[in-house]
Every structure is written in C-alpha cells, then in structure tokens.
Scaffold this active site. Structure first.
Site, PDB file in Angstrom:
ATOM      1  N   LYS A   1     -40.488 -29.359  72.979  1.00  0.00           N
ATOM      2  CA  LYS A   1     -40.227 -30.687  72.394  1.00  0.00           C
ATOM      3  C   LYS A   1     -38.953 -30.669  71.541  1.00  0.00           C
ATOM      4  CE  LYS A   1     -43.300 -29.728  68.477  1.00  0.00           C
ATOM      5  NZ  LYS A   1     -44.452 -30.193  67.688  1.00  0.00           N
TER       6      LYS A   1
ATOM      7  N   ARG B   1     -54.175 -35.429  61.714  1.00  0.00           N
ATOM      8  CA  ARG B   1     -53.018 -36.104  62.286  1.00  0.00           C
ATOM      9  C   ARG B   1     -53.457 -36.689  63.624  1.00  0.00           C
ATOM     10  NH1 ARG B   1     -47.683 -32.507  63.101  1.00  0.00           N
ATOM     11  NH2 ARG B   1     -48.985 -31.721  64.810  1.00  0.00           N
TER      12      ARG B   1
ATOM     13  N   MET C   1     -18.913 -34.301  55.590  1.00  0.00           N
ATOM     14  CA  MET C   1     -19.257 -34.578  56.979  1.00  0.00           C
ATOM     15  C   MET C   1     -18.677 -33.551  57.948  1.00  0.00           C
ATOM     16  SD  MET C   1     -18.551 -38.029  59.212  1.00  0.00           S
ATOM     17  CE  MET C   1     -19.473 -39.051  58.062  1.00  0.00           C
TER      18      MET C   1
ATOM     19  N   TYR D   1     -16.262 -33.518  46.879  1.00  0.00           N
ATOM     20  CA  TYR D   1     -16.758 -34.817  46.433  1.00  0.00           C
ATOM     21  C   TYR D   1     -17.603 -34.679  45.174  1.00  0.00           C
ATOM     22  CZ  TYR D   1     -15.326 -37.011  50.834  1.00  0.00           C
ATOM     23  OH  TYR D   1     -14.595 -37.502  51.874  1.00  0.00           O
TER      24      TYR D   1
END
Length: 360
Positions: free
Chosen positions: A34, A129, A302, A254
């Site tokens: 998956k 779940r 990024m 940043y």
C-alpha cells in the site's frame, strides 16, 4: 538530471523477504504494498517480490495498478470494498476482500455474481479501527460460510495496536482474545504485521503481513534495521550546490532561527520539504557527506537545506553527493529527529524525486 534521487536496492528487498521467511518459516507471506509500496514504487517493487505468496494493498486502485503492471498473484484489499458495484471488479481481477463491516457483508450476500470471491473476516480485538465486534464473530462467520458469493474458506484476521512495543501487554491480550474466538474454526489465520513478525513469534499464524520490514526499516519502538538483520532498501541522496562562509553571530535561513556560534562554513544542499524531507527536522539532524556526518542548521525550506560543515577540512566541494537517509544513515534516526515515524518519511517522497532501481 534531477538533483534528488531515491536509490532503491532490489537486492536488499529480496534479502528482506528472505529474512521474513526465515523469521516466520511456517507462515505464508502477504507482502504489503500500500501507499506506493511505502514510497518505493508500487509495480516495480511487486515485480521483485515474486517469492511472496500474495500481495496486500489498501484500496482497489492500487490493486488495479498491479494487475495493469502484469502482476498475477492473489491481491488482498485491506480496507475491503466500498460499494456493491466494486464486487464485479473484484471477481474479474481475482481480488480478495476483507470483510470488516455489516454493510460489506450485506452487499456480498445480495450481489449477483458469476462466481464466489475469497474473503478475510477481520475481527476488532482492540485496535478499534476496522473489524467486527468479537461478540458478532459467530454470526458473521456463519453468514459468510452460507453466502453463495463467498468462497467456502473464510480466512480470519485481526490487527495489533501495540506490537511495536515489547513492554506493552496489549498484544498478548489481543492474541489471546483472537485465539479463543477462532479456536473452533479450521481456517487460515493472519495476525502479524511487521512488528508482530519481529516481536511476537507466537502470533505468526498461517499468514504474516510484512510491510515496513520488507523495505529494511525497523517497526519497533527505538529499533534499527540492523537489529533484525534487515537491509535498508531506499537511499535518498542529493548534491551540494553551494558552500558559504559564515561569521560568528550570523543568522541563517527563514526566520533567522539559527545563529552561528563561531566562524564556520555551510554547505547548501538541494533537497527540502518539496522533495518530502521533513520540514520539522531539528537542528543537528545528520546528513552524510564524503563518509562523515554533519548536522543541518536553520529551517528546512522547500528546495534547500543548510548544513554546518565547520572549517571544511574534509574538502567538501560543490557537486558532492549527500545521503539524507539510507544504509549509512538510518531513516529511523531521521524520523526521531523530526518527531515522526519512518513510515511517514518514506511515503512522503514526492514525484519530483527521481527513482533509480539498482541491484546492490
């Protein structure tokens, strides 16, 4: 040429499957593929897991992609189907389905199919779940056995909530509940995911469901692949694209969150959260350049990260390769530095990263 690459070692993948069989020698193997094979490439990985007995995916589109890729092995849908119109697709493609809810059972009972479908009845023993309540097990089991659209063998399954922690008693509680519940049935049993395989041999059953361990990563709390005799499959790499000299007191990145305590050099490397590297990796999270560890500093942006390389005595140069995680730098360690789990790092590798499939 793309700067960021995910090298996928197919020999390591085969080794980890063989290691799984060594650990659980009496169980069949349902290889879990998956989420794009945990970020490794769904079809390509499946093509190199031919020694597995079956594949497992979460959703029908993943199963269809495997069939389109030429894979013919049995495929189990771990979330089952979601609408009665899915059932002819399951039948046509030889997909097997989990039954974990009454709506699924009703749809199967009421369908008009040309042949029966293989089913796995999932019992909720504590994960809360997916899965039927234990109190309804006998009812669901009998209905599936009587259902003309279900094959006579009803495979039985549960899922552990805390198998990654050997100190937690919940796994034994779930195991005991499941074994008591199914004791009267002569059906194939499947309980153990990667953590269950490695940590709880008494839970191996007729089938095991290795996922993370196939990709050479430990599923255990604080674990490392080497502790289990596994080999990392993915090596995420990039390049040094600039080297900067920084004076004492200068701030970097940043938000100017990191301030240099001394004169130093920074290597700017071409990777960031746009490639799937975790934005919240803390200062000091290691990378490997020229066989040595260095710590990242400043904010992960990024496309770039800055790394403190000190006085540059190692002779680092623009164009040098940088390992972000892989055989020399466990992805488990990077996940800990970022306050997450290795599953998330592997699955978050983005499409702009190039994949290179190698053998050794």
């Amino acid at each position: 040429m793309r700067l960021v690459a995910a090298e996928i070692d197919l020999q390591a993948l085969a080794f980890n499957l063989a290691r799984t069989k060594e650990i659980a020698p009496h169980s069949k193997v349902m290889a879990v593929l998956k989420a794009n094979a945990y970020g490794h490439g769904l079809v390509k990985i499946a093509q190199h897991l031919q020694e597995a007995d079956a594949f497992a995916v979460a959703r029908i589109d993943e199963a269809l992609a495997l069939r389109a890729g030429g894979l013919t092995k049995p495929i189990v849908l771990l979330e089952g189907f979601f609408h009665h119109t899915d059932l002819p697709i399951l039948l046509a493609n030889n997909f097997q389905t989990i039954i974990h809810d009454e709506s699924q059972l009703l749809a199967l009972e009421q369908a008009q199919l040309d042949a029966p479908i293989a089913t796995w009845l999932k019992v909720d023993t504590g994960m809360h779940r997916l899965g039927i309540e234990p109190s309804r097990f006998a009812e669901f089991y009998q209905r599936l056995k009587a259902c003309k659209n279900a094959k006579p063998q009803v495979n039985l399954m549960t899922h552990f909530a805390c198998a990654d922690d050997l100190q937690d008693s919940k796994t034994n509680e779930q195991l005991q509940q499941f074994q008591t519940l199914v004791a009267a049935q002569q059906e194939a049993l499947c309980l153990a995911n990667s953590a269950g395989i490695l940590g709880w041999p008494q839970a191996h059953g007729d089938w095991v469901r290795p996922g993370l361990m196939l990709y050479g990563v430990s599923p255990m709390v604080g674990g490392r692949a080497a502790q289990h005799g596994l080999k990392p499959v993915m090596r995420l790499t990039t390049k040094v694209i600039a080297i900067r000299k920084i004076a004492t007191g200068e701030k970097v990145g940043y938000g100017s969150r990191w301030q240099s305590p001394c004169d130093t050099h920074l290597a700017v490397i071409a990777v960031g959260y746009g490639d799937g590297y975790p934005r919240h990796a803390k200062a000091g999270t290691p990378v490997m350049i020229a066989g040595r560890r260095y710590g990242i500093v400043g904010s992960v942006s990024m496309d770039m990260i800055t790394v403190d390389i000190g006085d540059n005595a190692a002779g680092i140069a623009i164009g040098d390769s940088v390992e972000m995680w892989g055989p020399d730098l466990p992805v488990e360690e990077i996940a800990e530095c970022a306050g997450t789990i290795p599953y998330e790092l592997l699955c978050n590798v983005t499409p702009r990263v190039s994949y290179e499939y190698i053998k050794g």
